[in-house]
Design an enzyme around this catalytic site. Structure first.
Site, mmCIF file in Angstrom:
data_model
loop_
_atom_site.group_PDB
_atom_site.id
_atom_site.type_symbol
_atom_site.label_atom_id
_atom_site.label_comp_id
_atom_site.label_asym_id
_atom_site.label_seq_id
_atom_site.Cartn_x
_atom_site.Cartn_y
_atom_site.Cartn_z
ATOM 1 N N LYS A 54 -21.191 -18.610 5.953
ATOM 2 C CA LYS A 54 -22.448 -17.621 5.761
ATOM 3 C C LYS A 54 -22.936 -17.861 4.297
ATOM 4 C CE LYS A 54 -20.666 -14.787 9.418
ATOM 5 N NZ LYS A 54 -19.709 -13.601 9.844
ATOM 6 N N GLN A 98 -17.154 -8.261 7.431
ATOM 7 C CA GLN A 98 -16.324 -9.583 8.242
ATOM 8 C C GLN A 98 -15.133 -8.704 9.120
ATOM 9 O OE1 GLN A 98 -17.483 -12.898 8.223
ATOM 10 N NE2 GLN A 98 -15.929 -12.898 10.274
ATOM 11 N N ASP A 121 -25.861 -7.575 11.160
ATOM 12 C CA ASP A 121 -24.646 -8.069 12.455
ATOM 13 C C ASP A 121 -25.103 -7.370 13.534
ATOM 14 O OD1 ASP A 121 -22.732 -9.857 12.267
ATOM 15 O OD2 ASP A 121 -21.059 -8.517 11.286
#
Ligand code: NAP
Length: 286
Positions: A54, A98, A121
């Site tokens: 990422k 994460q 997200d």
């Protein structure tokens, strides 16, 4: 029939080029670079790989990125406080925590602490609700990336029977809503669903997100179907494979995504799209 491969890798690369171009234009107009903060708690090796990908994507498109690598014993309140600070930080447009988090931290509480406008997200209940109501918002990345792949086939989606294998909150469920919003008729299956073979065999579109190698054998595949393989598994030879029998899929389906090189790169591309969208919204509001 020989299936055509839906090449997520090259579609994602084209998205990154488009985003990099937008960033250049933003900067030329005196706007700040979109900023993404990625938080990792503990040192799960798979998470470390995802986080480094990422960050690499952020560099490629010209985003400002910040990495927070916290020790596994970080307390929930400390993590919530960091998210709270990033919510207020004007240099940060997107916050990604994460997953999975260590067991002593309640992931849902952390997700809900993220400002929905920075929830790149797309997991915050407000954004899931907006998806359900067909309102603009941050879309969960994997289902959003899958929709981009489906649109790339050029096949009309409306009216198609779609079966989603897996009902997780971050993949299967939002996937079903995305397909419903595209006017498909989705069926969500899970470990208690009966007669999966018959359901998959009827499906024009199959999205597999179970996490088991060879879960969908060739005998289940409807000739001419579109097959999207989200699953990531390591086989006995140590090779990455999906949930669908790829060789059978190539022989019977109309379209199929490879693993790797299908959905994975699109999940990452969707994260960049959400971050750019968040930055554009923030500069309009700012
Ligand atoms: P998950 O939370 O473990 O969900 C797995 C789902 O599969 C559950 O809903 C489970 O049903 C269902 N399932 C398990 N056994 C089944 C069976 N025998 N029949 C029917 N359904 C069954 O996993 P996830 O987070 O959604 O991820 C799924 C897979 O996608 C994993 O391999 C993951 O690594 C991969 N993934 C890939 C990407 C990407 O970017 N490519 C992104 C996210 C995830 P129950 O709910 O009834 O237990």
């Amino acid at each position: 029939m020989t299936a055509r491969i839906i090449d997520g890798k090259s579609i994602a690369a084209a998205i990154r080029r488009r985003i990099a171009d937008s960033v250049r234009k933003h900067v030329a107009h005196g706007l700040p670079r979109p900023g993404l903060a990625v938080i990792q708690v503990g040192d799960n090796p798979a998470s470390s790989v995802y986080v480094s990908h990422k960050r690499q994507d952020c560099r490629e498109v010209g985003f400002h990125s910040e990495a927070y690598e916290l020790p596994a014993e970080t307390r929930q309140e400390q993590l919530l406080a960091l998210v709270g600070r990033l919510n207020m930080d004007p240099a940060i447009d997107g916050i990604l925590v994460q997953l999975p988090l260590p067991q002593h931290i309640e992931a849902q509480a952390v997700i809900e602490r993220i400002n929905p406008d920075k929830d790149v997200d797309g997991f915050h209940p407000e954004n899931i609700g907006r998806l359900l109501l067909r309102l603009p918002g941050m879309r969960p990345c994997t289902p959003s990336g899958v929709m981009t792949l489906l649109r790339h086939t050029g096949e009309p989606l409306d009216g198609k029977d779609a079966v989603i294998l897996g009902q997780s909150s971050i993949v299967g469920r939002p996937m079903a809503i995305e397909l419903l919003n595209a006017r498909c008729t989705p069926t969500i299956c899970h470990s208690r669903s009966r007669d999966l073979q018959a359901k998959v065999r009827r499906a024009d579109i199959v999205v597999a997100a179970v996490g088991r190698e060879q879960f969908v054998p060739g005998t289940w595949i409807k000739p001419g179907a579109i097959l999207i393989d989200i699953g990531i598994n390591r086989n006995a030879a140590g090779k990455l494979v999906g949930d669908i029998d790829f060789a059978a899929a190539c022989a019977q389906a109309a379209w199929v995504t490879p693993v790797p090189g299908g959905v994975g790169p699109m999940t990452r591309a969707a994260l960049l799209e959400n971050t750019l969208l968040a930055a554009e919204q923030h500069s309009r509001l700012g």
